[in-house]
Write a protein that holds these residues in place. Structure first.
Motif, PDB file in Angstrom:
ATOM      1  N   GLU A 194     -11.522  40.385  -7.744  1.00 14.78           N
ATOM      2  CA  GLU A 194     -12.593  39.500  -8.192  1.00 14.78           C
ATOM      3  C   GLU A 194     -12.071  38.096  -8.453  1.00 14.78           C
ATOM      4  O   GLU A 194     -12.708  37.104  -8.127  1.00 14.78           O
ATOM      5  N   ARG A 197     -11.645  36.383  -5.238  1.00 12.71           N
ATOM      6  CA  ARG A 197     -12.921  35.941  -4.690  1.00 12.71           C
ATOM      7  C   ARG A 197     -13.415  34.695  -5.411  1.00 12.71           C
ATOM      8  O   ARG A 197     -13.938  33.767  -4.787  1.00 12.71           O
ATOM      9  N   SER A 349     -21.682  31.291  -9.807  1.00 13.14           N
ATOM     10  CA  SER A 349     -21.421  32.547 -10.509  1.00 13.14           C
ATOM     11  C   SER A 349     -22.718  33.244 -10.898  1.00 13.14           C
ATOM     12  O   SER A 349     -22.838  34.471 -10.781  1.00 13.14           O
ATOM     13  N   GLU A 356     -25.011  40.706  -6.822  1.00 13.84           N
ATOM     14  CA  GLU A 356     -24.342  41.992  -6.991  1.00 13.84           C
ATOM     15  C   GLU A 356     -25.263  43.002  -7.665  1.00 13.84           C
ATOM     16  O   GLU A 356     -25.310  44.173  -7.288  1.00 13.84           O
ATOM     17  N   GLY A 410     -16.143  43.588 -11.745  1.00 10.69           N
ATOM     18  CA  GLY A 410     -16.055  42.217 -11.244  1.00 10.69           C
ATOM     19  C   GLY A 410     -17.031  41.294 -11.936  1.00 10.69           C
ATOM     20  O   GLY A 410     -16.702  40.153 -12.288  1.00 10.69           O
ATOM     21  N   ARG A 414     -16.060  38.103 -14.124  1.00 12.96           N
ATOM     22  CA  ARG A 414     -16.566  36.774 -13.776  1.00 12.96           C
ATOM     23  C   ARG A 414     -17.196  36.097 -14.990  1.00 12.96           C
ATOM     24  O   ARG A 414     -16.960  34.911 -15.259  1.00 12.96           O
TER      25      ARG A 414
END
Length: 449
Positions: A194, A197, A349, A356, A410, A414
């Motif tokens: 994560e 990414r 984000s 997701e 993840g 984040r």
């Protein structure tokens, strides 16, 4: 509303309960050996003289009380519990008139050895085994010193069962340790992936901003002599883009350094990373559905919908809803409050969190609708919520544990990197809800789009 299934009956029995059951079973077996059962001419073992008297019965009752006390202590104080069980086994042999500690009186000790071998450190487990074997050896030695008859082979067989129970416990202990380390390693790899990414997305954001700066700088150079006002405007755009990019980099790098220091301190303290609990709660991960997506839409298409910019933001939610609708799940996007200009890293984000969560709904929840809410009412933060109402009629619910949970890990990572708040769990009326609150830099919320 779904209810959490209760554990199987055998799982609900405590280790002390199993030890108590073993002791009582041993007493029952001991009594049966001294009775003439149907089909037998005589009992296998003749009852001792003391066993038939009141003091023999009293001794067995005292041994049983000690054994039950040890069973009650097995979970909290396993070493003390083992000592109680060993004393009970020796005391119980007095009225039986035996030349060795019988296997039936050592059943509870075997259970305690297994439990200690599973739950305790290797040193303590070895000490428990040596103590149990030492009691057997001491009992035999005492009878030899008194010139009494000794059942050596019987004692060796009892010692062998104790060693086997201990070895089974150590094997289970090693299996659990390996499973926990594997889960911790998988969780750490998910967090690392994560972060990589996020780093790639930050690179895209910076590259986009630098491109704008280069274009505006070139325009300003060309018109600085003929159109000073246009050059001034281009320089202002350069300043704004540069400041936003620099602020985003500072926030991200500062959070990553803080997280790295925390991980290093945890490793030094021997705490490590929480493996098993990461990613077990979230929108659809513990929810329902089949492994595939409805209508034959590949999962990769939902994870990276076509038609989105390279660094999408909350403005791309309508396109995400359109693509998800093609997969059979209708997404309703609600915007509360006046939208404000968000820093690129926070905007990206927030979109990735929604993306997701929606992907989890399509893959796992079995729902045919979900709602995405973007709340701009708080001037110092933006909040996003994704929730579904659970499986729709005609859609099967995936069994618990069907998802890997790495998507949730993840998302949590984040949000933590942006110093935000993350929550995921079942809704009271059924379904799942994922909520994230991302703080904004000072002054961001004042500018509306």
């Amino acid at each position: 509303m779904s209810a959490t299934p209760s554990a199987p009956f055998l799982k609900r029995v405590t280790p002390g309960g199993w030890a108590a059951l073993a002791w009582l079973a041993g007493l029952l077996f001991t009594g049966l050996l001294r009775l003439r059962l149907p089909g037998q001419d005589e009992a296998d073992v003749l009852p001792g003289v003391i066993l038939l008297r009141w003091d023999g019965v009293t001794t067995l009752l005292v041994a049983t009380a000690l054994a039950l006390r040890g069973c009650a202590l097995l979970t909290r104080r396993p070493a003390a519990a083992l000592r109680c069980l060993l004393v009970a086994a020796v005391v119980a042999c007095t009225p039986l008139g035996v030349n060795a500690i019988p296997f039936a009186q050592y059943l509870a000790v075997d259970v305690a050895l297994y439990v200690i071998a599973v739950a305790r450190p290797p040193r303590e487990a070895v000490q428990a085994l040596l103590l149990a074997l030492g009691v057997l050896a001491g009992y035999v030695t005492f009878r030899l010193l008194r010139d009494w008859n000794v059942g050596t082979t019987t004692e060796l067989a009892v010692a062998l069962t104790a060693v086997v129970a201990w070895l089974l416990g150590r094997s289970e202990h090693q299996s659990r340790t390996y499973a926990e380390s594997s889960r911790a390693q998988a969780a750490a790899q998910a967090v690392t992936a994560e972060r990589l990414r996020i780093a790639r997305e930050m690179h895209d954001t910076v590259a986009h901003s630098i491109g704008i700066v280069a274009l505006q700088a070139g325009a300003a150079r060309r018109v600085i002599d003929t159109q000073p006002e246009g050059a001034r405007q281009a320089l202002a755009e350069i300043e704004t883009a540069s400041r936003e990019t620099l602020a985003g980099l500072r926030r991200m790098l500062g959070a990553l350094r803080t997280a790295d220091r925390t991980d290093a301190a945890a490793t030094t303290d021997g705490t490590g990373i929480d493996g098993p609990g990461i990613g077990t709660d979230g929108a659809g991960t513990d929810g329902a559905g089949t492994d595939g997506t409805p209508a034959g839409i590949p999962a990769d298409r939902l994870a990276q919908p076509s038609g989105l910019p390279e660094a999408p933001g909350l403005s791309a939610l309508d396109r995400l809803a359109e693509v998800t609708g093609a997969a059979g799940v209708r997404v309703t996007v609600r915007r509360v409050g006046a939208p404000c200009s968000l820093p690129p890293d926070i905007d990206l984000s927030a979109f990735r969190l929604v993306q997701e969560s929606v992907t989890n709904v399509v893959r796992h929840s079995g729902a045919d609708t979900c709602t995405v809410t973007v709340d701009h009412r708080d001037p110092v933060a933006v909040a996003v919520t994704v929730e579904d109402r659970g499986p729709a009629a005609g859609r099967e619910r995936e069994r618990p544990g069907g998802g890997s949970g790495y998507g949730l890990a993840g998302m949590r990572e984040r949000v933590a990197l942006l110093h935000g708040e993350f929550a995921a769990g079942p809704r009271p009326g059924g379904g799942f809800r994922v909520t994230a609150r991302l703080p904004l830099p000072t002054g961001t919320g004042a500018t509306t789009r």
